[in-house]
Design a protein around this motif. Structure first.
Motif, PDB file in Angstrom:
ATOM      1  N   ILE A  80       1.036  -1.246  -0.347  1.00 19.64           N
ATOM      2  CA  ILE A  80      -0.240   0.031  -0.110  1.00 19.64           C
ATOM      3  C   ILE A  80       1.114   1.295  -0.534  1.00 19.64           C
ATOM      4  N   ALA A  81       1.942   1.339   0.885  1.00 14.82           N
ATOM      5  CA  ALA A  81       3.009   2.468   1.243  1.00 14.82           C
ATOM      6  C   ALA A  81       3.843   2.388  -0.936  1.00 14.82           C
ATOM      7  N   ALA A  82       4.059   1.763  -1.057  1.00 15.45           N
ATOM      8  CA  ALA A  82       4.415   1.707  -2.226  1.00 15.45           C
ATOM      9  C   ALA A  82       3.552   1.986  -3.468  1.00 15.45           C
ATOM     10  N   ALA A  83       2.256   1.843  -3.595  1.00 13.86           N
ATOM     11  CA  ALA A  83       1.219   2.293  -3.821  1.00 13.86           C
ATOM     12  C   ALA A  83       1.153   3.269  -3.875  1.00 13.86           C
ATOM     13  N   MET A  84       0.636   4.493  -2.969  1.00 16.05           N
ATOM     14  CA  MET A  84       0.301   5.436  -2.343  1.00 16.05           C
ATOM     15  C   MET A  84       1.776   6.455  -3.366  1.00 16.05           C
ATOM     16  N   GLU A  85       3.316   5.737  -2.941  1.00 18.22           N
ATOM     17  CA  GLU A  85       4.103   6.522  -3.753  1.00 18.22           C
ATOM     18  C   GLU A  85       3.875   6.713  -5.241  1.00 18.22           C
ATOM     19  N   ALA A  86       3.992   5.147  -5.632  1.00 17.20           N
ATOM     20  CA  ALA A  86       3.241   5.774  -7.701  1.00 17.20           C
ATOM     21  C   ALA A  86       2.664   6.357  -7.526  1.00 17.20           C
TER      22      ALA A  86
END
Length: 554
Positions: free
Chosen positions: A283-289
């Motif tokens: 979820i954190a990576a998706a928020m960054e992307a």
């Protein structure tokens, strides 16, 4: 050459099958016996107009089949057949059939394949050359005179044609270059402005797709931002769901050894903690992307608008803008170097024109010399053919510049004057009947023509002459037929005696039915027919003796 002719239900002919051989073949018979029917039948199969009057009375249809055989099929015939999708194997006969219905309909076939009558007419000039009273083809047609003279002269026409095509290409290249430079100069200011815009834009191949993908990702992140923030809250802090799972796992770890089920529960809880941790990381990576910066999104959309507006302006795809830039730069470079390039093309066109003119002038000299030789050769043939008052001239006339072509700069036409002091005129406009045929015979003998039609037919070339003139005609026909096939419809015993094959055409009546028949005569039959031609209705011993002498002399 023509090897067979099958006629069914044509006027007075009910059924007739003729076989022809090489050399001189003669067709004789009394006036009105039906010689013209044979020629009309051959004309029908070679594409003449379908006249319902040819259909025998009382029948539904007439048909004529002509068979031609060649040691090697002429290239012109092969090309015409190939264009009609008709293939002929080496050694295969060319069989042409024409059917004519009494109601006026007709059909044509070549080797059993249906074809148009236009193809028959196209092939006819290569198959049969007919010379008669009303002939306006063959040697009478001025369109073929230049080629005949060139063949007679053994002229090198190929190099002239090649020089013409080189000159034509050089002139075309020069005209295209001038037009391109003129058009480019007319738009030079606009071209410069457009190039400056494209250089400033600096569009790259694939850039539009990359920007569109980035914009789509940012727009998606903007749409999902609230949901992602809410999910992040569930994982962060001491009172989050993930913190609760970890606390429960620590407490369960202290008592897991007290019972196997507790140990299994601890293993399950550990897996849940691990999976939840991985979910938190994703979820954190998706928020960054999917993070979106309004300024970046605005910058991307502005760039996309500029690329697509430029593509619409120049009528191309955005990925083609780089190539369009190079094309405009090349066009401006061409304007700068255009004068030098045009000067180079002008020099090449000038040189090619001089080369063509030199070769064409040399060909004209060859033609003029050959024309003098041909005129002399024809003149030698005229007196024996009772045309001693006539004169023949091969006119080689310079064409205006706009009519020059691959055949050179000359027009060629055969002209005659039939009486002393009369003006020269085209062959077919002065001579008539047998006189015209004798002129053509003299010309063909002088030309010793090669490459003409496979079969040559003379219709009553001996009309109005006899004695020594008829003998001269027969001797020349035999000479012409030596290397090919020649058929002569004749009333002259001197001509008939020269024939290698002699066909007798006769008409007979039974009640109200009249028929025309054709028979190939043996030596005795030939003697009897020539004697009849000499004496008339009653054949005398003197006529038979004279027939013997004519046959011996032949």
């Amino acid at each position: 050459m023509l090897t067979a002719l099958a006629i069914r239900n044509v006027v007075l002919i009910e059924a007739l099958d003729l076989v022809f051989r090489a050399g001189l073949g003669v067709l004789t018979g009394e006036t009105g016996a039906g010689k013209s029917i044979l020629l009309d039948s051959l004309g029908l199969v070679l594409g003449d107009r379908a006249d319902t009057g040819l259909v025998r009375a009382g029948t539904d249809q007439a048909s004529v089949t002509a068979t031609f055989e060649f040691d090697r099929l002429p290239d012109a015939i092969r090309a015409a057949l190939a264009e009609a999708d008709i293939a002929i194997e080496p050694g295969e006969a060319l069989i042409i059939k024409r059917r004519l219905r009494a109601d006026g309909g007709s059909r044509a076939f070549i080797n059993d394949q249906p074809v148009g009558v236009a193809l028959l007419r196209d092939l006819s000039r290569h198959l049969v050359e007919l010379h008669g009273q009303h002939d306006d083809r063959g040697l009478v047609n001025a369109r073929g005179h230049r080629a005949l003279l060139d063949r007679y002269a053994h002229a090198d026409t190929a190099s002239v044609a090649q020089a013409w095509h080189r000159w034509s290409r050089a002139e075309a290249d020069l005209a295209a270059a001038r037009a391109a430079v003129t058009a480019a100069r007319a738009d030079e200011d606009l071209l410069t402005a457009h190039l400056a815009e494209l250089v400033a834009l600096d569009a790259q191949v694939g850039e539009e797709a990359d920007l569109a993908q980035q914009r789509a990702a940012m727009q998606k992140g903007e749409r999902l931002s609230s949901d992602l923030a809410a999910l992040q809250v569930l994982w962060e802090g001491s009172d989050s769901a993930l913190a609760g799972l970890r606390s429960a796992a620590r407490r369960l770890d202290r008592i897991a050894g007290e019972h196997p089920l507790l140990a299994e529960a601890l293993a399950s809880l550990d897996r849940a903690v691990i999976e939840a941790g991985e979910a938190e990381d994703r979820i954190a990576a998706a928020m960054e992307a999917l993070a979106h910066d309004p300024l970046s999104l605005d910058r991307i959309e502005t760039r996309l608008f500029e690329l697509r507006a430029a593509a619409r302006k120049h009528g191309c795809a955005a990925d083609e803008l780089a190539a369009k830039t190079a094309e405009m730069r090349a066009a401006l470079d061409a304007i700068e170097s255009g004068d030098a390039h045009i000067l180079q093309l002008e020099r090449a066109a000038h040189d090619a024109g001089l080369d063509y003119q030199a070769k064409a002038e040399a060909l004209s000299v060859v033609r003029a010399e050959a024309a003098r030789r041909l005129d002399a050769a024809v003149a030698q043939e005229l007196a024996p053919l009772k045309l001693d008052a006539a004169r023949f001239r091969t006119a080689v006339v310079r064409l205006p510049d706009d009519r020059w072509g691959p055949q050179g700069v000359d027009a060629v036409e055969f002209l005659i004057s039939t009486n002393p002091g009369s003006a020269f005129a085209p062959l077919g406009k002065i001579a008539s009947g047998g006189e015209l045929s004798r002129f053509i015979l003299a010309l063909k003998v002088a030309l010793a023509e090669e490459g003409g039609a496979a079969t040559v037919i003379f219709d009553e070339i001996d009309r109005g002459v006899g004695g020594a003139v008829a003998s001269a005609i027969g001797e020349r026909l035999a000479r012409l037929a030596h290397a090919g096939q020649l058929l002569a419809v004749t009333h002259s015993p001197q001509v008939a005696a020269r024939g290698r094959n002699h066909f007798l055409i006769a008409k007979s009546s039974e009640g109200t039915v009249t028929r025309t028949s054709v028979a190939l005569l043996d030596s005795a039959g030939r003697k009897e027919e020539i004697a009849r031609m000499l004496s008339g209705a009653e054949i005398t011993p003197e006529a038979r003796a004279q027939a013997d002498r004519l046959l011996e002399q032949a």
